[in-house]
Design an enzyme around this catalytic site. Structure first.
Site, PDB file in Angstrom:
ATOM      1  N   ASP A  72       0.825  -1.210   0.000  1.00 13.49           N
ATOM      2  CA  ASP A  72       0.000   0.000   0.000  1.00 13.49           C
ATOM      3  C   ASP A  72       0.861   1.264   0.000  1.00 13.49           C
ATOM      4  O   ASP A  72       0.494   2.277  -0.603  1.00 13.49           O
ATOM      5  CB  ASP A  72      -0.929   0.009   1.220  1.00 13.49           C
ATOM      6  CG  ASP A  72      -2.134  -0.902   1.026  1.00 13.49           C
ATOM      7  OD1 ASP A  72      -2.405  -1.281  -0.121  1.00 13.49           O
ATOM      8  OD2 ASP A  72      -2.790  -1.220   2.030  1.00 13.49           O
ATOM      9  N   GLY A  73       2.016   1.217   0.681  1.00 15.23           N
ATOM     10  CA  GLY A  73       2.896   2.378   0.697  1.00 15.23           C
ATOM     11  C   GLY A  73       3.401   2.724  -0.689  1.00 15.23           C
ATOM     12  O   GLY A  73       3.539   3.901  -1.039  1.00 15.23           O
ATOM     13  N   ASP A 146      -4.131   9.802   4.378  1.00 13.90           N
ATOM     14  CA  ASP A 146      -4.407  10.625   5.559  1.00 13.90           C
ATOM     15  C   ASP A 146      -3.402  11.748   5.744  1.00 13.90           C
ATOM     16  O   ASP A 146      -2.311  11.758   5.166  1.00 13.90           O
ATOM     17  CB  ASP A 146      -4.444   9.759   6.822  1.00 13.90           C
ATOM     18  CG  ASP A 146      -3.210   8.869   6.978  1.00 13.90           C
ATOM     19  OD1 ASP A 146      -2.110   9.317   6.615  1.00 13.90           O
ATOM     20  OD2 ASP A 146      -3.347   7.727   7.460  1.00 13.90           O
ATOM     21  N   ASP A 175      -2.075  12.941  21.868  1.00 12.20           N
ATOM     22  CA  ASP A 175      -0.779  12.739  21.224  1.00 12.20           C
ATOM     23  C   ASP A 175      -0.825  13.150  19.759  1.00 12.20           C
ATOM     24  O   ASP A 175       0.213  13.414  19.153  1.00 12.20           O
ATOM     25  CB  ASP A 175      -0.362  11.264  21.313  1.00 12.20           C
ATOM     26  CG  ASP A 175       0.102  10.887  22.716  1.00 12.20           C
ATOM     27  OD1 ASP A 175       0.245  11.790  23.560  1.00 12.20           O
ATOM     28  OD2 ASP A 175       0.323   9.690  22.961  1.00 12.20           O
ATOM     29  N   ALA A 187      -6.031   2.319   7.583  1.00 10.25           N
ATOM     30  CA  ALA A 187      -4.620   2.536   7.884  1.00 10.25           C
ATOM     31  C   ALA A 187      -4.467   3.017   9.327  1.00 10.25           C
ATOM     32  O   ALA A 187      -5.007   2.424  10.250  1.00 10.25           O
ATOM     33  CB  ALA A 187      -4.033   3.524   6.872  1.00 10.25           C
ATOM     34  N   SER A 189      -5.770   5.407  10.982  1.00 10.88           N
ATOM     35  CA  SER A 189      -7.040   5.727  11.642  1.00 10.88           C
ATOM     36  C   SER A 189      -7.658   4.509  12.309  1.00 10.88           C
ATOM     37  O   SER A 189      -8.226   4.598  13.403  1.00 10.88           O
ATOM     38  CB  SER A 189      -8.009   6.331  10.630  1.00 10.88           C
ATOM     39  OG  SER A 189      -9.247   6.618  11.233  1.00 10.88           O
ATOM     40  N   SER A 191      -6.103   1.901  13.548  1.00 15.24           N
ATOM     41  CA  SER A 191      -5.364   1.562  14.761  1.00 15.24           C
ATOM     42  C   SER A 191      -5.664   2.527  15.902  1.00 15.24           C
ATOM     43  O   SER A 191      -5.443   2.199  17.063  1.00 15.24           O
ATOM     44  CB  SER A 191      -3.858   1.538  14.475  1.00 15.24           C
ATOM     45  OG  SER A 191      -3.373   2.835  14.195  1.00 15.24           O
TER      46      SER A 191
END
Length: 292
Positions: A72-73, A146, A175, A187, A189, A191
């Site tokens: 995906d990257g 994102d 954070d 992705a 989001s 997690s």
């Protein structure tokens, strides 16, 4: 018959990606396709399969389709140039998850369907991300997945003020914050506790990273939303803005990040038909054990 022109975009860092790229070239050329790659790959692939070696700009301008071998990257990196030229991407997953890839490396033979026109194309919404800097400079980028703002190493605490059309909708200590498209919902989001969203939906998803609140929840905005983020960094520190995993800016207290729908879209090719939910079930959900 007009031959399909294909720009091969490999990520040779991935295990066995070279082998899968060669296999993909062999299948495509056997179907009459013309292949081009960037000049830097000439020493690796040589004169294999009569590949034409060009600059990236020449490759993307001449091609009909971009075929990516990687994860995906790799597709995210390719999307930045593909979206500007309106060229569709077909991904062959050589990575771990591969939510955006239409094919696994074990399905390379199905590339024949690409040359025969047996596929569908979906337009994936992208985000326009702009930074209005204190010094008057403006930075910008477009995101398929994102835009993420996190507190920097020089900042112990950051308060994030998020507004929509000038009205504050969230003021929280955390954070970081994530703004994602539906494509990016699986992705970072995800997690952070965000929902799974069907990737062809048009929306902007807002999630918080380790918010200091009992009531922090993901918010899904309409695609027409105009969102701004102001970071209040304690002790003169900075927040870090990344767009699709690449750092765009270090943010001071007076910098403002503006997020809205991009005019660009990324076109993703699907050969297998409805491959998203099978991928979610296969790679994210624990299969139920059969009862005896």
């Amino acid at each position: 018959m007009i031959k399909m022109k294909i720009y091969m975009y490999p990520n040779l860092v991935k295990p066995n990606s070279r082998k899968y790229t060669e296999q993909a070239c062999a299948v495509l050329i056997s179907e009459g396709a013309q292949i081009c790659m960037e000049e830097e790959y000439r020493e690796i692939f040589g004169e294999l399969y009569e590949i034409e070696y060009l600059s990236q700009t020449e490759c993307v301008e001449k091609c009909d389709v971009i075929v990516v071998t990687g994860g995906d990257g790799t597709i995210l990196r390719c999307s930045s140039v593909a979206s500007k030229y309106g060229k569709p991407i077909l991904g062959i997953n050589c990575g771990t998850l591969g939510f955006m890839a239409s094919l696994e490396f074990t399905e390379i033979e199905k590339l024949r369907l690409l040359c025969r026109g047996e596929y569908t194309v979906t337009d994936r919404m992208m985000l326009s991300v702009k930074v209005k800097c204190e010094n008057g400079e403006e930075l910008s980028a477009d995101a398929l997945n994102d835009a993420v703002i996190i507190k920097g190493e020089d900042c112990k605490i950051t308060d994030f003020e998020v507004s929509k059309s000038g009205s504050v909708i969230s003021s929280l200590r955390a954070d970081g914050v994530i703004f994602s498209t539906a494509t990016g919902a699986t992705a970072y989001s995800l997690s952070a506790g965000g929902p799974i969203i069907e990737p062809d939906m048009q929306c902007i998803e807002f999630s918080q990273i380790c918010a200091h609140s009992l009531f922090a929840r993901t918010i899904v905005f309409s695609p027409s939303s105009h969102i701004s983020v102001h970071c209040h960094n304690r002790g003169g520190g900075h927040a870090i803005l990344t767009v699709d995993g690449t750092q765009l800016a270090k943010l001071s207290d007076r910098d403002i990040v503006v997020i809205e729908r991009s005019q660009l879209t990324t076109q993703i090719i699907d050969i297998t038909g409805g491959s998203f939910f099978p991928t979610v079930n296969r790679k994210l959900m624990t299969p139920l054990k059969e009862t005896m």
